[in-house]
Scaffold this motif. Structure first.
Motif, mmCIF file in Angstrom:
data_model
loop_
_atom_site.group_PDB
_atom_site.id
_atom_site.type_symbol
_atom_site.label_atom_id
_atom_site.label_comp_id
_atom_site.label_asym_id
_atom_site.label_seq_id
_atom_site.Cartn_x
_atom_site.Cartn_y
_atom_site.Cartn_z
ATOM 1 N N TYR A 1 30.043 44.665 48.176
ATOM 2 C CA TYR A 1 31.220 44.703 49.052
ATOM 3 C C TYR A 1 31.730 43.287 49.329
ATOM 4 O O TYR A 1 32.920 43.070 49.531
ATOM 5 C CB TYR A 1 30.917 45.421 50.380
ATOM 6 C CG TYR A 1 30.184 44.573 51.383
ATOM 7 C CD1 TYR A 1 30.880 43.783 52.300
ATOM 8 C CD2 TYR A 1 28.795 44.547 51.424
ATOM 9 C CE1 TYR A 1 30.210 42.987 53.221
ATOM 10 C CE2 TYR A 1 28.118 43.754 52.333
ATOM 11 C CZ TYR A 1 28.831 42.981 53.229
ATOM 12 O OH TYR A 1 28.175 42.187 54.129
ATOM 13 N N LYS A 2 30.812 42.314 49.308
ATOM 14 C CA LYS A 2 31.204 40.924 49.585
ATOM 15 C C LYS A 2 32.194 40.424 48.539
ATOM 16 O O LYS A 2 33.155 39.724 48.874
ATOM 17 C CB LYS A 2 29.962 40.027 49.604
ATOM 18 C CG LYS A 2 28.966 40.390 50.693
ATOM 19 C CD LYS A 2 27.667 39.624 50.518
ATOM 20 C CE LYS A 2 26.581 40.263 51.336
ATOM 21 N NZ LYS A 2 25.255 39.883 50.910
ATOM 22 N N GLU A 3 31.966 40.785 47.266
ATOM 23 C CA GLU A 3 32.873 40.363 46.202
ATOM 24 C C GLU A 3 34.246 41.002 46.368
ATOM 25 O O GLU A 3 35.274 40.374 46.125
ATOM 26 C CB GLU A 3 32.277 40.700 44.833
ATOM 27 C CG GLU A 3 31.143 39.775 44.422
ATOM 28 C CD GLU A 3 29.771 40.176 44.956
ATOM 29 O OE1 GLU A 3 29.673 41.004 45.876
ATOM 30 O OE2 GLU A 3 28.780 39.639 44.430
ATOM 31 N N ILE A 4 34.257 42.263 46.793
ATOM 32 C CA ILE A 4 35.537 42.942 47.028
ATOM 33 C C ILE A 4 36.258 42.270 48.196
ATOM 34 O O ILE A 4 37.462 42.001 48.121
ATOM 35 C CB ILE A 4 35.336 44.453 47.277
ATOM 36 C CG1 ILE A 4 34.763 45.111 46.016
ATOM 37 C CG2 ILE A 4 36.656 45.113 47.685
ATOM 38 C CD1 ILE A 4 34.373 46.563 46.196
ATOM 39 N N PHE A 5 35.525 41.976 49.257
ATOM 40 C CA PHE A 5 36.132 41.294 50.405
ATOM 41 C C PHE A 5 36.735 39.957 49.975
ATOM 42 O O PHE A 5 37.887 39.653 50.292
ATOM 43 C CB PHE A 5 35.107 41.097 51.524
ATOM 44 C CG PHE A 5 35.652 40.306 52.681
ATOM 45 C CD1 PHE A 5 36.607 40.851 53.525
ATOM 46 C CD2 PHE A 5 35.232 39.001 52.909
ATOM 47 C CE1 PHE A 5 37.136 40.112 54.581
ATOM 48 C CE2 PHE A 5 35.748 38.256 53.962
ATOM 49 C CZ PHE A 5 36.704 38.820 54.798
ATOM 50 N N GLU A 6 35.968 39.162 49.241
ATOM 51 C CA GLU A 6 36.439 37.835 48.817
ATOM 52 C C GLU A 6 37.699 37.932 47.957
ATOM 53 O O GLU A 6 38.567 37.067 48.031
ATOM 54 C CB GLU A 6 35.345 37.085 48.060
ATOM 55 C CG GLU A 6 34.227 36.582 48.941
ATOM 56 C CD GLU A 6 34.696 35.614 50.015
ATOM 57 O OE1 GLU A 6 35.555 34.762 49.740
ATOM 58 O OE2 GLU A 6 34.195 35.712 51.144
#
Length: 125
Positions: free
Chosen positions: A97-102
């Motif tokens: 999810y962190k990559e999607i957020f970034e």
């Protein structure tokens, strides 16, 4: 006959709105061409082909191009979704999810606050 075998692939191509689609059956082999919007949609088609014909089917030849290679997918948020659920869907790993957020900091300020109808970029990893 081979066209009937792969009808689910052709139906999926229609659902995904594959552009420039073309289908031919020659000498017992099905040949399909087209352009998927994203790599994710191309993968869906290949997964369906392999589900029907096995890992290396000899009775189908597919040449599927990708219109937008800058992203893995584009996702419109539905009610009740979280970035973790979306990451699990596309990558099989909720922690991505962190990559999607970034990839979406232009519209997201907090990974815990997403809203229905937001269109998120799902990045290539």
């Amino acid at each position: 006959m081979v066209k009937a075998k792969y009808q689910d692939v052709l139906d999926l191509g229609e659902q995904l709105n594959i552009q420039d689609g073309k289908v031919e059956e020659t000498n017992g082999q099905l040949k399909v061409w087209g352009t998927a919007a994203t790599q994710y949609e191309k993968n869906l088609l290949w997964d369906k082909i392999k589900e029907i014909g096995g890992d290396e089917p000899s009775d189908i030849m597919a040449d599927i191009k990708v219109a937008d290679e800058s992203v893995y997918a584009r996702h419109t948020v539905k009610s009740g979704e979280t970035l973790g659920k979306i990451a699990k869907h596309y990558y099989g790993d909720a922690m991505k999810y962190k990559e999607i957020f970034e990839a979406n900091t232009n519209i997201l300020k907090n990974p815990d606050l997403i809203h229905p109808d937001q269109e998120l970029v799902i990045p290539n990893l």
